[in-house]
Design a protein around this motif. Sequence first.
Motif, PDB file in Angstrom:
ATOM      1  N   TYR A  55       0.832  -1.209   0.000  1.00 48.32           N
ATOM      2  CA  TYR A  55       0.000   0.000   0.000  1.00 48.32           C
ATOM      3  C   TYR A  55       0.865   1.257   0.000  1.00 48.32           C
ATOM      4  N   PRO A  56       0.801   2.066  -1.064  1.00 50.71           N
ATOM      5  CA  PRO A  56       1.669   3.251  -1.177  1.00 50.71           C
ATOM      6  C   PRO A  56       1.184   4.385  -0.283  1.00 50.71           C
ATOM      7  N   SER A  57       1.552   4.304   0.988  1.00 48.20           N
ATOM      8  CA  SER A  57       1.135   5.353   1.920  1.00 48.20           C
ATOM      9  C   SER A  57       1.955   6.625   1.694  1.00 48.20           C
ATOM     10  N   MET A  58       1.255   7.716   1.447  1.00 52.73           N
ATOM     11  CA  MET A  58       1.915   9.010   1.300  1.00 52.73           C
ATOM     12  C   MET A  58       1.723   9.850   2.559  1.00 52.73           C
ATOM     13  N   ALA A  59       1.278   9.196   3.626  1.00 48.58           N
ATOM     14  CA  ALA A  59       1.042   9.914   4.885  1.00 48.58           C
ATOM     15  C   ALA A  59       2.283   9.907   5.765  1.00 48.58           C
ATOM     16  N   HIS A  60       3.346   9.267   5.291  1.00 49.35           N
ATOM     17  CA  HIS A  60       4.459   9.004   6.191  1.00 49.35           C
ATOM     18  C   HIS A  60       5.141  10.276   6.689  1.00 49.35           C
ATOM     19  N   ALA A  61       5.337  11.258   5.788  1.00 48.45           N
ATOM     20  CA  ALA A  61       5.990  12.500   6.208  1.00 48.45           C
ATOM     21  C   ALA A  61       5.136  13.231   7.237  1.00 48.45           C
ATOM     22  N   VAL A 102     -10.292   5.835   7.343  1.00 47.15           N
ATOM     23  CA  VAL A 102     -10.875   6.622   6.255  1.00 47.15           C
ATOM     24  C   VAL A 102     -10.491   6.035   4.899  1.00 47.15           C
ATOM     25  N   PHE A 103      -9.218   5.661   4.749  1.00 47.85           N
ATOM     26  CA  PHE A 103      -8.736   5.292   3.415  1.00 47.85           C
ATOM     27  C   PHE A 103      -8.657   3.782   3.187  1.00 47.85           C
ATOM     28  N   SER A 104      -9.109   2.980   4.159  1.00 48.73           N
ATOM     29  CA  SER A 104      -8.950   1.531   4.004  1.00 48.73           C
ATOM     30  C   SER A 104      -9.842   0.974   2.900  1.00 48.73           C
ATOM     31  N   ARG A 105     -10.803   1.751   2.446  1.00 48.39           N
ATOM     32  CA  ARG A 105     -11.657   1.265   1.362  1.00 48.39           C
ATOM     33  C   ARG A 105     -11.068   1.591  -0.009  1.00 48.39           C
ATOM     34  N   THR A 106      -9.965   2.331  -0.026  1.00 49.15           N
ATOM     35  CA  THR A 106      -9.341   2.669  -1.307  1.00 49.15           C
ATOM     36  C   THR A 106      -8.120   1.787  -1.530  1.00 49.15           C
ATOM     37  N   ARG A 107      -7.776   1.625  -2.794  1.00 48.76           N
ATOM     38  CA  ARG A 107      -6.619   0.797  -3.134  1.00 48.76           C
ATOM     39  C   ARG A 107      -5.701   1.539  -4.089  1.00 48.76           C
ATOM     40  N   GLY A 108      -4.481   1.035  -4.205  1.00 47.94           N
ATOM     41  CA  GLY A 108      -3.543   1.496  -5.222  1.00 47.94           C
ATOM     42  C   GLY A 108      -3.390   3.000  -5.238  1.00 47.94           C
ATOM     43  N   GLN A 109      -3.521   3.571  -6.423  1.00 53.52           N
ATOM     44  CA  GLN A 109      -3.240   5.002  -6.551  1.00 53.52           C
ATOM     45  C   GLN A 109      -4.228   5.848  -5.772  1.00 53.52           C
ATOM     46  N   TYR A 110      -5.443   5.324  -5.526  1.00 52.31           N
ATOM     47  CA  TYR A 110      -6.417   6.097  -4.765  1.00 52.31           C
ATOM     48  C   TYR A 110      -6.007   6.200  -3.297  1.00 52.31           C
ATOM     49  N   PHE A 111      -5.422   5.138  -2.802  1.00 53.39           N
ATOM     50  CA  PHE A 111      -4.885   5.169  -1.442  1.00 53.39           C
ATOM     51  C   PHE A 111      -3.742   6.186  -1.377  1.00 53.39           C
ATOM     52  N   ALA A 112      -2.898   6.183  -2.406  1.00 54.88           N
ATOM     53  CA  ALA A 112      -1.772   7.126  -2.458  1.00 54.88           C
ATOM     54  C   ALA A 112      -2.281   8.565  -2.487  1.00 54.88           C
ATOM     55  N   ILE A 113      -3.282   8.816  -3.324  1.00 52.80           N
ATOM     56  CA  ILE A 113      -3.806  10.178  -3.447  1.00 52.80           C
ATOM     57  C   ILE A 113      -4.466  10.619  -2.143  1.00 52.80           C
ATOM     58  N   GLY A 114      -5.254   9.732  -1.561  1.00 51.78           N
ATOM     59  CA  GLY A 114      -5.937  10.062  -0.311  1.00 51.78           C
ATOM     60  C   GLY A 114      -4.958  10.388   0.797  1.00 51.78           C
TER      61      GLY A 114
END
Lengths: 309, 236
Positions: A55-61, A102-114
Amino acid sequence: MRKHASALGSSALLSVLAYLALTGLQGDQGQVALLVVVWTIALTGLNVILGLGGYPSMAHAAFFGGGAYLSAILLEKGLSMTVAAVVSVAAIMLVGFLVALVFSRTRGQYFAIGTMFFTAVAFLVFTNAAEFTGGPTGRPVDLGYSLDATVVLLAVSVGAGLAVFHLISVSRFGDRLRAIREDEDLAQHLGVPTARVKLLAVVVSAGFAAWAGVLFGQYNGVIAPSQFTFVQSFLMFVALGLGGAGRLLAPVVGALVVIGLTQLLNLGPGVSQIVLGVLFIAVTLLAPNGILGGITALTRKVRRKEAVA
Amino acid sequence: MSALLTVDRVVKRFGGVAAVDGVSFTLDAGSVLGLIGPNGSGKTTLLGVLAGTHEPTSGTVTLDGKVASGKGAHRAVHAGIARTFQTTRLFGSWTLREGLRLAHGERRGRQAWSDDRLADLLGLDGLLDQPCASLTSAAQRLAMIALALATGPRVLLLDEPAVGMDTAEAAALADAVRRAADELDVAVVVVDHNMQFLMPLADTVLVMAAGAVLAEGTPEQIRADEAVIASYLGEA
């Protein structure tokens, strides 16, 4: 057994190397060593949700910055450093839980964008809640631990973090995450509670990032919003991909390459990102499993040739 | 003795369309139910409701007296209902043994066969340590069944398991399904268009048309049923 020994052995060795680098290097090089060490700790967390779970998490920063800011604020309010650190990490893990919900229902790039939007919102908070965060120019961080103690904590955290990752990776939790990465629907239809597993992975990764943030604030003495933008999230994503997502030492290799390129080569802000981009594309094309994956594949090939000869 | 699986007036709507429109049947342990019908008649959707893939719009599925429907796929597996898919789904870069280990881990204490016995049942001997992506397509379809069986199911749902198989492969598959039903006491629901495969295997056959049950009976009764012949099987 041998696998455990080599994983835990290299974790311990990296702790020692981190300590030597942090105490031995001065000035700009010392700053680079700090960043590599801090990134290694943070990326080890990202390696759980992104490396194992895919899962490409972009929340890390944002989690990273959250740990840094929160501990600085609590320290200023008069809490002891240890309490401030524990409360900050726990609070950011709770934030991670909510983000994952909130974002567990999204996958792939949508998870990244969220999750990227979450980081953008966190950046706005860091910038605008000036009363607590010091605003766009940042704020100083009081010294909670002595610098020597912080250095020891940083070094120990590298090895301890990698060891924890190894234990996760070989556990049932690790298997379930890898199953989600391979085929989430199939995993669910073989009984894997995918939503819960992903939630836990985000919470764990947030904990690593927050702890890295706490130590970063302590060592650096000053923190600013520009250090915690979604570009940083993206660079962390790139670093892990370059290293070889899911592999134990990917955080170390990724941090060395990305921090090394952006800080050490001193190519100028625009150029270094272009070089990084080209490198990322090249590695993706030539070694889809990252630098470590490429090395593994290469040694296997050489060995096979030797066996034939 | 009451039935193992009871499907009671299950309806599944997607928007305004009722893909499954009030289906009821019961299933005993160790029995094999063949589910046939034209494309779009709701067979796969019904399987999805049974397996927890879809939540039913109304109606219930009960396993051993406990409601099993509408709780999500992983809970259905934990309760003892496992499925395979129409299109092959495997953990491609994993070996079959690695996949089986994961599935065994989700078994919730029920018994299941060892990896070797499962491989033997499905004719996958010697393939346990190959990456799943490197198996032949027939072996991949069998591997998918092995994974489902490793979760220790009491009800096994097979969605077109014989697709792409030749006559001999399909016959071997039918044998394996029968043995699983007999020896593991698993109730099996099989969706397939291959009547040569399905009819000798099934104890009972359920025919669906437009989301509803058109006919139910033994394979012989179904073969003779005029409504079924008209809508699906065609003149022989």
